[in-house]
Write an enzyme that holds these catalytic residues in place. Structure first.
Site, short mmCIF file in Angstrom:
data_model
loop_
_atom_site.label_atom_id
_atom_site.label_comp_id
_atom_site.label_asym_id
_atom_site.label_seq_id
_atom_site.Cartn_x
_atom_site.Cartn_y
_atom_site.Cartn_z
N HIS A 132 3.66 15.31 30.53
CA HIS A 132 5.00 15.35 29.92
C HIS A 132 5.55 13.92 29.85
CE1 HIS A 132 8.14 17.83 28.37
NE2 HIS A 132 9.04 17.56 29.30
N HIS A 156 9.52 10.77 30.82
CA HIS A 156 10.27 11.75 30.03
C HIS A 156 10.95 11.09 28.83
CE1 HIS A 156 12.93 15.22 29.16
NE2 HIS A 156 11.99 15.92 29.77
N ASP A 167 8.10 22.76 32.45
CA ASP A 167 8.30 21.34 32.15
C ASP A 167 9.13 20.64 33.22
OD1 ASP A 167 6.98 21.92 29.85
OD2 ASP A 167 8.60 21.33 28.48
N ASP A 168 8.97 19.32 33.22
CA ASP A 168 9.86 18.37 33.92
C ASP A 168 9.57 18.20 35.40
OD1 ASP A 168 11.05 18.14 31.49
OD2 ASP A 168 12.93 19.11 32.04
N HIS A 200 11.33 25.76 32.91
CA HIS A 200 11.43 24.49 33.63
C HIS A 200 11.39 24.73 35.14
CE1 HIS A 200 13.24 23.74 29.67
NE2 HIS A 200 12.88 22.48 29.82
#
Length: 635
Positions: free
Chosen positions: A67, A71, A16-17, A168
């Protein structure tokens, strides 16, 4: 709704991210070294900033999910923002890769047990848009940075059940994540664990597909707009910082100069008093509303004066009214309408004395104003003296705002100009001049709409010193409506721009002219032209920050700015011996009045740049002036 889980013995690694220029390449290197495919849930803005990394992810056989764009927490976001976040994130992906994805992982989500009503609502909304929400069965908790060993334990399956592992590749220091992957992957592979992309692990036909030509065109447009907005926000951010620096610099300059001005005046040893008579010129065009109060106040002066009222083609009986007063020492001169400069020049031709005071027809003087003004002519270098203009009709909110502006802005600036010997304007409301100095510069010019600024700059370029006398107080009528205020300030600003351009040669001159050019004109350009031009962008950015960034931080910056303004206001009001009661309106002034004045500057600059001729705007008169009965008028 139904749930799908990877098959037994299968692990779907998800990140993620990202993408992140530091950690995503290292994660990809580890995956390639161990021949592992994974799924990357990218943030739209990150993908926009690092498109090459997004393309590398796909080129190496991995897949991509969304995603969101920024965010955002979809569980707490309103429905319109949910749709916007997903749509724009998808279009960014299409613009960068030419492909769409059906996978979504909501930010701040984890496993099924953590789904609450708000997140469930967001997942249903996303499903209506064709998205498959991917949660996790094992959280590596690498965001806590618990150590490599802990991350390895967290991502290691406890049995044969399929797992979706959450890690991540952005959002901070991910060195522990990279090290944990490099250690865990060969061990898990040796135990028979198969690593697949998320769509493969649950039997989806394929999460990604080529975008249509229309979608690609739309996405390319959006990507271009977003990149331009990123650039624009960066520029506006730099402007915000620059504006803050300039504002702080001005505060330091004017307060420091005002303090020095006060000390210098306190230490000044008065010489022989200037007692010679003075000619007071009052140009008047349709001034019946205030001319009686103006003339009576001048006639009540403690200094010997002759009063010359020049009626510039009035049609309302102004000249007749002045003559009917039968005041001693008052001369009325009638002429055809030719404008204020021609009226002043006509008055000069009738003046009997070398010292001349010019007063607007909507202004009343305090009894000792003329005497205080002409004392500065004891210095033979002084060619002109600016008086201290006060707002008389300050009862309403607009009057209070203008009163604050006169005290904080104009009068603090004049103290600075006096110290720096670069006074650009002696106001038409009250100003003293040597008649010989006026003769040397050809009298009052009509080249600009700000004849007082033009004349003051001409005197400085001729080598004369122009000073400020704060005890010479005059009271004037300020505009009582926003329309009248706009017209007045538009004329002032446009005329000042004309005068600055006319006297731009002072920038390369020496002596008094050079001080005007390199100090006075530079100050005007920086603080009265460029700063107001930047101000609307700063205000827009502040509103943007309140909605989309950190509102507390933006509010704190504004409060700091307001605190500086309040401190300046209190100091300026004390210098002018004014009660500080009106200062309570300052916060609202910063929100409404300041923007109005900035827009006046913007319009004036564009008008000047376009070469448009601006006609004279006459201000409305209200008849609110009264003859002062003491040395100070109550606020």
């Amino acid at each position: 709704m139904r749930t799908a889980r990877p098959a037994d013995g299968v692990v779907a690694l998800t990140f993620d991210d990202g993408p992140d220029p530091t950690w995503t390449p290292q994660v990809l290197d580890v995956l390639r070294r161990h021949h592992v495919k994974a799924t990357f849930f990218v943030v739209g803005t990150q993908a926009l900033d690092h498109p090459d990394l997004v393309r590398r992810i796909l080129a190496e056989g991995h897949e991509i999910g969304l995603h969101t764009l920024t965010h955002v927490d979809l569980g707490t976001a309103p429905e319109w923002q949910r749709r916007l976040e997903l749509r724009e994130a998808q279009q960014v992906l299409v613009g960068v890769t030419g492909e769409t994805t059906a996978l979504l992982r909501p930010p701040y989500s984890s496993d099924n047990s953590a789904v609450d009503d708000a997140l469930l609502s967001a997942m249903r909304s996303a499903a209506d848009g064709g998205y498959v929400t991917a949660l996790a069965t094992r959280d590596g908790e690498d965001w806590r940075r618990p150590g490599v060993d802990a991350i390895v334990r967290n991502i290691t399956p406890s049995g044969r059940a399929g797992e979706v592992v959450l890690l991540h590749d952005a959002g901070g220091d991910r060195s522990q994540t990279v090290a944990a992957l490099d250690r865990a992957l060969p061990v898990l592979q040796a135990d028979g664990v198969r690593f697949e992309t998320l769509s493969q692990s649950v039997g989806m036909a394929g999460a990604m597909s080529p975008a249509s030509p229309l979608d690609r065109l739309t996405a390319d447009t959006l990507v271009g707009v977003l990149r331009f907005s990123d650039w624009l926000i960066a520029v506006i951010g730099a402007v915000l910082v620059l504006s803050g620096i300039v504002t702080a610099l001005r505060a330091v300059l004017v307060v420091g100069a005002a303090a020095r001005h006060r000390r210098d005046r306190a230490r000044h040893q008065p010489g022989e008093p200037v007692l010679e008579p003075v000619s007071v010129l009052v140009p008047a065009h349709n001034e019946t509303a205030g001319i009686e109060a103006a003339v009576r106040s001048i006639a009540a002066s403690t200094h010997p004066v002759e009063i010359i009222v020049v009626d510039d083609g009035s049609t309302d009986g102004t000249a007749d009214l002045v003559e009917s007063l039968r005041l001693p020492g008052v001369i009325v001169v009638r002429k055809e309408n030719g404008g204020k400069p021609s009226a002043l020049n006509e008055g000069l031709r009738h003046a009997s004395h070398d010292l001349v005071v010019m007063v607007d027809g909507d202004t009343v003087l305090e009894p000792d104003a003329v005497h205080a003004l002409v004392q500065r002519f004891a210095d033979p270098r002084v060619g002109a003296v600016s008086g201290n203009t006060k707002v008389a009709n300050r009862g309403g909110i607009l009057g209070r705002w203008q009163h604050i502006e006169y005290v904080i802005g104009f009068n603090l600036d004049r103290r600075l100009f006096d110290i720096a010997e670069c006074m650009p304007t002696v106001p038409g409301a009250i100003g003293g001049f040597r008649r010989s100095a006026l003769a040397r510069v050809g009298g009052v010019s009509d080249d600009t709409l700000a004849e007082d600024t033009d004349l003051t700059m001409a005197l400085a370029r001729d080598g004369w010193r122009v000073v400020y006398e704060d005890t010479a107080r005059a009271w004037t009528e300020a505009p009582a409506s926003l329309g009248a205020l706009w017209r007045q300030r538009y004329r002032w600003c446009y005329g000042t721009l004309q005068a600055m351009w006319k006297h731009r040669g002072a920038l390369v001159q020496s002596g008094a002219a050079g001080k005007l050019g390199r100090r006075g004109l530079t100050y005007l350009l920086a603080f009265q032209v460029l700063l107001p031009l930047l101000a609307p962008a700063v205000d827009v950015f502040a509103l943007y920050g309140l909605v989309f960034l950190d509102p507390l931080r933006v509010l704190l910056v504004w409060l700091v700015f307001l605190a500086v303004q309040l401190a300046m206001a209190v100091y300026a009001f004390r210098l002018d011996d004014e009660p500080i009661g009106p200062i309570w309106t300052l916060p609202l002034q910063q929100v409404v009045y300041r923007q109005l004045m900035y827009l006046v500057v913007v319009q004036s600059v564009f008008t000047a740049a376009a070469g448009t001729y601006l006609r004279w705007h006459r201000m409305d008169r209200y008849g609110s002036l009264r003859v002062p009965v003491a040395s100070r008028v109550d606020a």
